[in-house]
Design a protein around this motif. Structure first.
Motif, short mmCIF file in Angstrom:
data_model
loop_
_atom_site.label_atom_id
_atom_site.label_comp_id
_atom_site.label_asym_id
_atom_site.label_seq_id
_atom_site.Cartn_x
_atom_site.Cartn_y
_atom_site.Cartn_z
N PHE A 131 0.84 -1.20 0.00
CA PHE A 131 0.00 0.00 0.00
C PHE A 131 0.88 1.26 0.00
O PHE A 131 0.91 2.03 0.95
N THR A 132 1.60 1.48 -1.08
CA THR A 132 2.55 2.60 -1.15
C THR A 132 1.86 3.95 -1.16
O THR A 132 2.48 4.97 -0.83
N ALA A 133 0.59 4.00 -1.55
CA ALA A 133 -0.12 5.28 -1.58
C ALA A 133 -0.27 5.87 -0.19
O ALA A 133 -0.54 7.07 -0.04
N MET A 134 -0.07 5.05 0.85
CA MET A 134 -0.24 5.53 2.22
C MET A 134 0.86 6.50 2.63
O MET A 134 0.74 7.17 3.67
N VAL A 135 1.92 6.57 1.86
CA VAL A 135 3.00 7.51 2.19
C VAL A 135 2.95 8.73 1.28
O VAL A 135 3.82 9.58 1.32
N ASN A 136 1.92 8.82 0.43
CA ASN A 136 1.79 9.98 -0.44
C ASN A 136 1.18 11.15 0.31
O ASN A 136 0.47 10.98 1.30
N ASP A 137 1.43 12.35 -0.21
CA ASP A 137 0.76 13.54 0.35
C ASP A 137 0.00 14.26 -0.76
O ASP A 137 -0.11 15.47 -0.78
N SER A 138 -0.54 13.48 -1.68
CA SER A 138 -1.23 14.08 -2.82
C SER A 138 -2.54 14.70 -2.38
O SER A 138 -3.17 14.28 -1.42
N ILE A 139 -2.97 15.71 -3.13
CA ILE A 139 -4.23 16.40 -2.87
C ILE A 139 -5.34 15.66 -3.61
O ILE A 139 -5.19 15.25 -4.75
N LEU A 140 -6.45 15.48 -2.93
CA LEU A 140 -7.59 14.81 -3.54
C LEU A 140 -8.17 15.70 -4.64
O LEU A 140 -8.54 16.84 -4.40
N ASP A 141 -8.23 15.16 -5.85
CA ASP A 141 -8.69 15.92 -7.00
C ASP A 141 -9.91 15.24 -7.59
O ASP A 141 -9.88 14.06 -7.92
N ILE A 142 -11.02 15.99 -7.66
CA ILE A 142 -12.26 15.45 -8.21
C ILE A 142 -12.62 16.26 -9.45
O ILE A 142 -12.93 17.45 -9.36
N HIS A 143 -12.55 15.61 -10.60
CA HIS A 143 -12.91 16.26 -11.86
C HIS A 143 -12.16 17.59 -12.04
O HIS A 143 -12.75 18.59 -12.45
N GLY A 144 -10.88 17.58 -11.70
CA GLY A 144 -10.06 18.77 -11.91
C GLY A 144 -10.17 19.81 -10.82
O GLY A 144 -9.57 20.87 -10.91
#
Length: 787
Positions: A749-762
């Motif tokens: 589950f490598t995404a658990m170390v991401n700090d990406s912003i949740l993006d919905i339809h841009g």
């Protein structure tokens, strides 16, 4: 005798001129050519004319028909002008709120263009602009109008390739088939495989091909170079990659040039600096992401004293604004927004005595406003109409001399570091229609003089440190006000319960000021509200019955974080047929609402976001929620809801966030939820659900980022299929009856170390996740990336 011959000669000359150029407007004109009259009637029969614009098209005298002009001697039809009289203007404030204005759409002609028009052999003027000939091609037979001098098909819904037969129109002087604006709702969708036909139009003076897809193989400027009479050229958003353009030796007649929303480089700037007759230059939005340009490249343009308009919006410039721009004494429009210009505004700009628009929105500019606005030249104080300095680093107070800008209608200063009080003199700007000083550090009270700005349609003073009372006096003359934003200040809106405001608002933003304790009765007078934001407004009252109307007329309502009591039992039935849109966003969380979830919500068929969490609602989720096919966000957590999760929720194919936590739901997970392939968040924590964790969660819900099942009665093994959830950032299965081992693949589950912003339809979306960590209940919203 001498005078008689002279008079006869004048009459003859007059008749010749009429026969050549005249259009008939009187009843004394020659009768219509029968074949042309029949041709027009056949053309009319093929049209869709919703507003009956062509009702005058009857009888024998077609020269009296709407949009028709003819030769007063021969009767031949010369002019067919059927442009939409309700032309769409993006500058109209209502445009952005109401979408396509009804008077515009109702006046659009549509349907087919009958081939009978080919019989109008003397036609020299054809205008079908701003209509909606949805998805039909430009008729090839338009190339048969040999006398045509003017052809305008702007924003009329035409599609496909531009017919090369238009190259036969050797007399053409004006050719327009572009789009009126970026947000044009009836834009054409045109392309061209071959531009060679343009070279036959030797008389062409004005060419608008904006938003026409010009294929990369086309030698655009080689072709343009052959149009020796061209003075107006619009190639906006043609998907051009302009590098090392040829010298336009024959195009020195160009007066207006628009190359906006294409990709161009520094060589393009050098080429443009040779066009010495330019008056209007538009390089709006450079799509060449590989380049940034030093502002010194603009210095050669300081010699172009004919320049009236310069638009360099988002064109990737950096460095100081050249002082020599102050030499362009004819300049009326200067747009340098969304670049990286730095330093202060050159004082030389204040010498531009004709400057009406100065837009420096989102740059790196700094300094005191008093240095630029504090001592205006007399001419600039009368000419300046629009000033936008949003999103910079300006400091200090508003200059006291601001009142000298007598014709200023737009003043936008949001998102700077301006401070201090607002002077009473601001109320002397009687022409002001737009005032935005939000997101600064202003303090003190709001002067009542603002209430005298009768032309004001937009007032944003939110996110400052204002304090004190806003009374009816602050709004006494604001008869044109449409948008009001006063949130996030220490203000108290103190008006009487029977106040009848002089305005009709479309946007109301009153978050985090004191509006209550009673529900504001003056809202009942506002019948055109598009969005209402009144979160954390100290309201301790029940929602009145009449408020139900707004759920059918508004697009967004936010009454969260108040002390609103009672049931959601507003009377809305009478509005269901009258208003078809209904609300898109409803936020009523963090109140004290009781009773059951009302079933009338299911009639809001365009509802996209519903948040009624953290209330005292009871009962079951209405099964009719499955009708809300556009619903994307459903937050029902922290209530007293019970029963089974309805199967109907599985039909919400657009749903990306489902929060049902901290209720009393029981039973199994409905298998229909496996159809929610767009789901990003599934929070069912703190309920009484009893089921195995179904493998279809990992198999079908591949978009999941946040999965929270804690504090339920799930049992059995953890299915290895959960490992298919590659985007997972949170997995909480604690406090259940789960047995067996943890699948080894959980270490993937490598995404658990991401700090990406949740993006919905841009769009960056602010998700709400409640998580228990080491005994602490924490809520993550804006700080979600740190979870």
């Amino acid at each position: 005798m001498k005078h008689t011959k002279h008079n006869i000669m004048l009459v003859l000359i007059f008749l010749v001129l009429i026969s050549k150029f005249g259009y008939c407007y009187s009843n004394d004109a020659a009768s219509c050519i029968e074949g042309e009259r029949i041709a027009l009637l056949q053309f009319k029969e093929s049209l869709i004319d919703t507003s009956n614009r062509l009702s005058s098209w009857n009888g024998l005298d077609c020269y009296e028909w709407e949009g028709i002009s003819c030769n007063s001697t021969t009767g031949h039809v010369l002019k067919l002008d059927l442009h939409n009289p309700a032309t769409l203007t993006p500058n109209d404030i209502d445009y952005y709120y109401d979408g396509l204005p009804s008077n515009y759409s109702n006046n659009c002609l549509g349907g087919e263009i009958n081939h009978s028009l080919i019989n109008l052999t003397h036609l020299n003027y054809l205008d079908l602009s701003f209509n909606n000939f949805s998805k039909i091609r430009i008729p090839v037979f338009f190339g048969s109008f040999k006398n045509l001098r003017y052809l305008n098909l702007t924003s009329s819904g035409f599609v496909g390739n531009i017919p090369t037969h238009l190259g036969n129109l050797s007399s053409l002087e004006c050719l327009h088939f572009g789009q009126a604006s970026v947000d044009d709702l009836t834009a054409n969708d045109l392309a061209t495989n071959n531009l060679d036909w343009l070279t036959s139009l030797s008389s062409l003076k004005s060419l608008d091909m904006s938003a026409v897809f010009i294929r990369p193989s086309e030698n655009v400027f080689g072709t343009i170079n052959k149009l020796v009479s061209l003075s107006f050229l619009n190639l906006y958003s043609c998907q051009l990659n302009i590098t090392n353009p040829p010298s336009l030796v024959n195009s020195t007649s160009l007066i207006s040039l628009n190359l906006g929303e294409n990709a161009w480089d520094a060589m393009t700037l050098l080429w443009l600096s040779n066009l010495t007759r330019l008056e209007n230059l538009n390089l709006h939005d450079n799509l060449n992401f590989a380049y940034s340009f030093n502002s010194s490249l603009l210095i050669p343009f300081c010699e172009h004293l004919n320049l009236i308009s310069i638009d360099l919006f988002s064109s990737r410039f950096q460095g100081p604004i050249p002082h020599c721009l102050g030499n362009l004494t004819s300049l009326t429009f200067l747009n340098l927004a969304i670049n990286k210009f730095e330093g202060s505004i050159p004082k030389s700009i204040s010498r531009l005595c004709r400057l009406q628009t100065l837009d420096l929105y989102i740059n790196e500019l700094s300094g005191l406003l008093t240095d630029f606005l504090g001592a205006p030249s007399e001419c600039l104080s009368y000419s300046l109409e629009m000033l936008s300095l949003d999103g910079n680093h300006f400091t200090g107070q508003l200059p006291n001399q601001l009142y000298k800008y007598k014709n200023l209608n737009t003043l936008s200063l949001n998102s700077n570091s301006l401070s201090g009080p607002i002077a009473d003199s601001l109320g002397n700007l009687s022409m002001l229609s737009w005032l935005d000083i939000s997101y600064n550090k202003f303090s003190g009270s709001i002067p009542t003089s603002l209430g005298q700005l009768s032309n004001l349609h937009t007032l944003y003073i939110d996110h400052n440190s204002f304090q004190g009372i806003l009374s009816e006096l602050h709004f006494s003359e604001l008869i044109n006000l449409k948008r009001l934003g006063i949130s996030e200040n220490s203000l108290f809106l103190d008006v009487s319960s029977n106040w009848d405001p002089p305005f009709q608002l479309k946007e109301i933003v009153l978050d985090s000021i004191k509006v209550g304790p009673h529900f504001p009765q003056w809202l009942r007078t506002q019948t055109k509200v598009f969005s209402l934001f009144m979160s954390n407004a100290s309201i301790s009252d029940a929602i009145p019955d009449w408020f139900g109307n707004l759920f059918w007329t508004c697009s967004a309502i936010d009454l969260s974080k108040n002390d609103i009591r009672g049931e959601l039992s507003m009377s809305v039935e009478g509005f269901m047929n009258e208003f078809k849109q209904g609300c898109l966003w409803i936020y009523l969380s963090d109140n004290h609402l009781t009773g059951e979830i009302p079933k009338w919500l299911c009639n809001l068929k365009h509802l996209q976001m519903l948040d009624i969490s953290s209330n005292k609602l009871s009962g079951e989720i209405p099964s009719c929620f499955g009708k809300l096919q556009e619903l994307g966000y459903l937050e029902l957590g922290n209530n007293n809801l019970f029963g089974h999760i309805p199967n109907s929720l599985g039909s919400l194919s657009q749903l990306f966030s489902l929060h049902l936590q901290n209720n009393k739901f029981e039973g199994e997970l409905p298998s229909s939820l496996q159809n929610l392939g767009s789901l990003i968040t599934l929070d069912l924590s703190e309920n009484g659900l009893m089921d195995v964790i179904p493998p279809w969660i990992g198999e079908n819900l591949r978009s999941l980022r946040f999965l929270n099942f804690q504090k339920n009665k799930f049992f059995g093994d953890i299915p290895f299929q959960l490992c298919y959830l590659n985007a997972l950032q949170l997995l909480n299965l604690a406090n259940n009856n789960i047995s067996g081992s943890i699948p080894q693949c959980f270490n993937n589950f490598t995404a658990m170390v991401n700090d990406s912003i949740l993006d919905i339809h841009g769009v960056a979306f602010e998700e709400n996740i409640q998580e228990s960590i080491k005994g602490l209940e924490l809520e993550y919203t804006r700080n979600l990336k740190f979870l």
